[in-house]
Scaffold this motif. Structure first.
Motif, PDB file in Angstrom:
ATOM      1  N   GLU A  44      -5.579   5.971  -0.902  1.00 31.90           N
ATOM      2  CA  GLU A  44      -4.734   4.772  -0.821  1.00 31.90           C
ATOM      3  C   GLU A  44      -4.697   4.015  -2.141  1.00 31.90           C
ATOM      4  O   GLU A  44      -5.703   3.907  -2.847  1.00 31.90           O
ATOM      5  CB  GLU A  44      -5.256   3.842   0.282  1.00 31.90           C
ATOM      6  N   GLU A  95      -8.513   3.813  -3.590  1.00 31.30           N
ATOM      7  CA  GLU A  95      -9.672   4.072  -2.753  1.00 31.30           C
ATOM      8  C   GLU A  95      -9.473   5.303  -1.889  1.00 31.30           C
ATOM      9  O   GLU A  95      -8.341   5.734  -1.635  1.00 31.30           O
ATOM     10  CB  GLU A  95      -9.954   2.860  -1.858  1.00 31.30           C
ATOM     11  N   VAL A 143      -0.111   5.449   0.727  1.00 29.98           N
ATOM     12  CA  VAL A 143      -1.202   6.319   1.155  1.00 29.98           C
ATOM     13  C   VAL A 143      -0.709   7.763   1.225  1.00 29.98           C
ATOM     14  O   VAL A 143       0.380   8.041   1.737  1.00 29.98           O
ATOM     15  CB  VAL A 143      -1.746   5.888   2.533  1.00 29.98           C
ATOM     16  N   GLU A 190      -9.663   6.366   1.671  1.00 33.73           N
ATOM     17  CA  GLU A 190      -9.669   5.708   2.975  1.00 33.73           C
ATOM     18  C   GLU A 190     -10.388   6.545   4.025  1.00 33.73           C
ATOM     19  O   GLU A 190     -11.064   6.010   4.903  1.00 33.73           O
ATOM     20  CB  GLU A 190      -8.240   5.425   3.419  1.00 33.73           C
ATOM     21  N   GLN A 191     -10.242   7.853   3.950  1.00 29.04           N
ATOM     22  CA  GLN A 191     -10.961   8.748   4.852  1.00 29.04           C
ATOM     23  C   GLN A 191     -11.266  10.052   4.122  1.00 29.04           C
ATOM     24  O   GLN A 191     -10.495  10.489   3.276  1.00 29.04           O
ATOM     25  CB  GLN A 191     -10.137   9.076   6.105  1.00 29.04           C
ATOM     26  N   GLU A 210      -7.565  10.847   3.194  1.00 29.45           N
ATOM     27  CA  GLU A 210      -6.508   9.874   2.903  1.00 29.45           C
ATOM     28  C   GLU A 210      -6.877   9.114   1.637  1.00 29.45           C
ATOM     29  O   GLU A 210      -8.018   8.661   1.488  1.00 29.45           O
ATOM     30  CB  GLU A 210      -6.328   8.883   4.061  1.00 29.45           C
ATOM     31  N   GLU A 250     -17.751   0.522   2.320  1.00 33.40           N
ATOM     32  CA  GLU A 250     -16.627   1.433   2.102  1.00 33.40           C
ATOM     33  C   GLU A 250     -17.028   2.785   1.524  1.00 33.40           C
ATOM     34  O   GLU A 250     -16.224   3.485   0.920  1.00 33.40           O
ATOM     35  CB  GLU A 250     -15.585   0.793   1.189  1.00 33.40           C
ATOM     36  N   ARG A 285     -14.028   1.560   7.525  1.00 35.98           N
ATOM     37  CA  ARG A 285     -14.585   2.901   7.621  1.00 35.98           C
ATOM     38  C   ARG A 285     -16.038   2.908   7.161  1.00 35.98           C
ATOM     39  O   ARG A 285     -16.461   2.067   6.375  1.00 35.98           O
ATOM     40  CB  ARG A 285     -13.777   3.902   6.799  1.00 35.98           C
ATOM     41  N   THR A 337      -8.693  -1.294   8.373  1.00 34.00           N
ATOM     42  CA  THR A 337      -9.086   0.031   7.860  1.00 34.00           C
ATOM     43  C   THR A 337     -10.577   0.072   7.515  1.00 34.00           C
ATOM     44  O   THR A 337     -10.986   0.527   6.450  1.00 34.00           O
ATOM     45  CB  THR A 337      -8.228   0.470   6.648  1.00 34.00           C
ATOM     46  N   ARG A 375       0.837  -1.208   0.000  1.00 33.88           N
ATOM     47  CA  ARG A 375       0.000   0.000   0.000  1.00 33.88           C
ATOM     48  C   ARG A 375       0.864   1.246   0.000  1.00 33.88           C
ATOM     49  O   ARG A 375       1.995   1.246   0.501  1.00 33.88           O
ATOM     50  CB  ARG A 375      -0.954   0.019   1.195  1.00 33.88           C
TER      51      ARG A 375
END
Length: 450
Positions: free
Chosen positions: A149, A164, A131, A166-167, A147, A266, A219, A217, A129
């Protein structure tokens, strides 16, 4: 001052020479003496004038320098006062002060090498990964966190890689010790989910319990509240999207690897007919000690037309503790999940390889000790034992369709983390699988975070 006195003395001497000379003195000698004294006086006057000119020049230079400094200071003050290019705003830190940037860039990543002990031909290297994170603070109370990724190096239709978000959320401090956020954010579950950078955990790979039972991870999109107290207590509450049981694929092994990982949404066009709630509490009232727990629950049918599992519900809870007073670092976690209301769904999956479990669980204990440290390096060996089961039980089925629970998986990991400064870590470990020794493997890795 001394030179002025000397000049006055010379004048006095000259006058005295004129008025006290005897009448019978030789006129030529007297004139010669007077001329000598006059020459000395003129030399003294010239020296005094030169010193005066030099003093005036130095004073003028000092005045010019003072004026230049004043002009530059005024120019700097004017530039920093411009609202469009506020140097203080650019230099603001996340705390909203003028000591750092207003927008912060962060990143973490890892590259791993895995070699099965009994199948060297299956050894592989993976850019697991990469990020990139952005945090922008609008003011001292409001910030945005994002974030992005990339997994497995390459993302395309024919590759296994993923790209993706992530946040992606906005957080606002309502008052001191209480903040609210909205968007896509990590669930405050376990020890790893919200603290998953490679420099933050031991071992090349993330542990199985917080990957297979608690999705790594994990979320959800929604709203959350966070409170902090002076006694070391923090808490989280939230209302978010949940799981979609209709994503379950009985022909795939994804559900056997991670039941919840196979049905989480997700934030991707997430069905939101059924929302979920979560709560978490953590206490850090003793230096080096963390004790906490969490719970997440919500319906997973999403009101899908013709679905036989619209009443299904997912619940997951955990308890965890970590003690890290110095060189010693000990942690433990227990988690358990259930999926109810899936009996009818499993009947439609009869004959397929992966039915929906009604319960799954896992736990681990881990101990690490820093044996060596200098200004730039440290070495910390660790050992971890895990036990988990992604299909501990199934909902009762009609006679002849009974499902056999899976066996517990037991994995022992021994290895070490070698840190370089605060942002880089080299890792090495060996993992022993008790149920299937063909899975035993050696792992090497490098990771960073800033």
């Amino acid at each position: 001052m001394k030179k002025k006195i000397l000049a006055q003395s010379l004048c006095a001497a000259l006058i005295a020479a004129v008025f006290t000379a005897p009448a019978h003195a030789d006129e030529a000698a007297l004139l010669q003496r007077i001329e000598k004294l006059a020459a000395e006086l003129e030399a003294m006057k010239a020296e005094l004038a030169a010193n005066k000119q030099k003093t005036e020049s130095v004073a003028k230079t000092q005045q010019q320098l003072s004026a230049t400094v004043a002009e530059n200071t005024a120019a700097i003050s004017t530039a920093t006062a411009q609202p469009a290019t506020d140097a203080r705003a650019v230099a603001m830190s996340e705390s909203g002060s003028a000591s750092g940037p207003q927008t912060t860039i962060s990143s973490y990543g890892e590259i791993n090498y895995t070699r099965p002990r009994q199948a060297n031909s299956q050894a592989q290297t993976d850019v697991a990964r990469a990020v990139i994170g952005l945090t922008h603070r609008f003011d001292e109370k409001t910030k945005m966190v994002a974030e992005f990724e990339w997994e497995h190096a390459v993302t395309s239709k024919d590759d296994q890689g993923e790209s993706e978000v992530e946040q992606l959320y906005v957080e606002h401090e309502l008052r001191e010790g209480l903040s609210a956020k909205a968007g896509l954010f990590l669930m405050p579950v376990g020890l790893l989910n919200t603290n998953h950078e490679p420099t933050a955990y031991y071992g090349v790979h993330r542990n199985f319990v917080e990957t297979a039972i608690i999705p790594s991870t994990w979320r959800e999109a929604g709203f959350g509240l966070t409170g902090t107290h002076d006694n070391g207590l923090t808490w989280d509450l939230g209302l978010t999207t949940g799981f979609d049981i209709n994503k379950w694929d009985g022909t795939s092994t994804d559900g056997a690897e991670s039941p919840l990982g196979s049905i989480h949404q997700e934030g991707q066009l997430a069905k939101s007919r059924d929302l979920s709630m979560h709560a978490a509490v953590n206490w850090r009232g003793v230096p080096g000690l963390l004790v906490g727990g969490s719970v997440f629950t919500g319906k997973a049918g999403q009101g899908t037309k013709d679905s036989v599992a619209n009443d299904s519900r997912v619940t997951l809870w955990d308890m965890h503790a970590r003690y890290n007073p110095g060189k010693l670092d000990v942690s433990a976690l227990y988690t358990r999940g259930t999926i109810t209301g899936v009996g009818a769904l499993n009947q439609t999956l009869a004959g397929q390889i992966t039915p929906v479990p009604s319960s799954f669980y896992g736990w681990y204990v881990q101990s690490a000790y820093q044996v060596w440290k200098t200004d730039h390096y440290s070495l910390t060996p660790f050992v971890r034992f895990e036990r988990f089961n992604t299909a501990q039980s199934y909902t009762d089925m009609p006679q002849g369709l009974g499902l056999t629970p899976a066996a517990d998986q037991k994995v022992s990991t021994i290895g070490a983390n070698f840190r370089i400064g605060e942002g880089v870590v080299l890792k090495a470990d060996y993992q022993k699988f008790q149920q299937d020794s063909s899975l035993d493997r050696y792992n090497l890795g490098v990771g960073y975070a800033f």
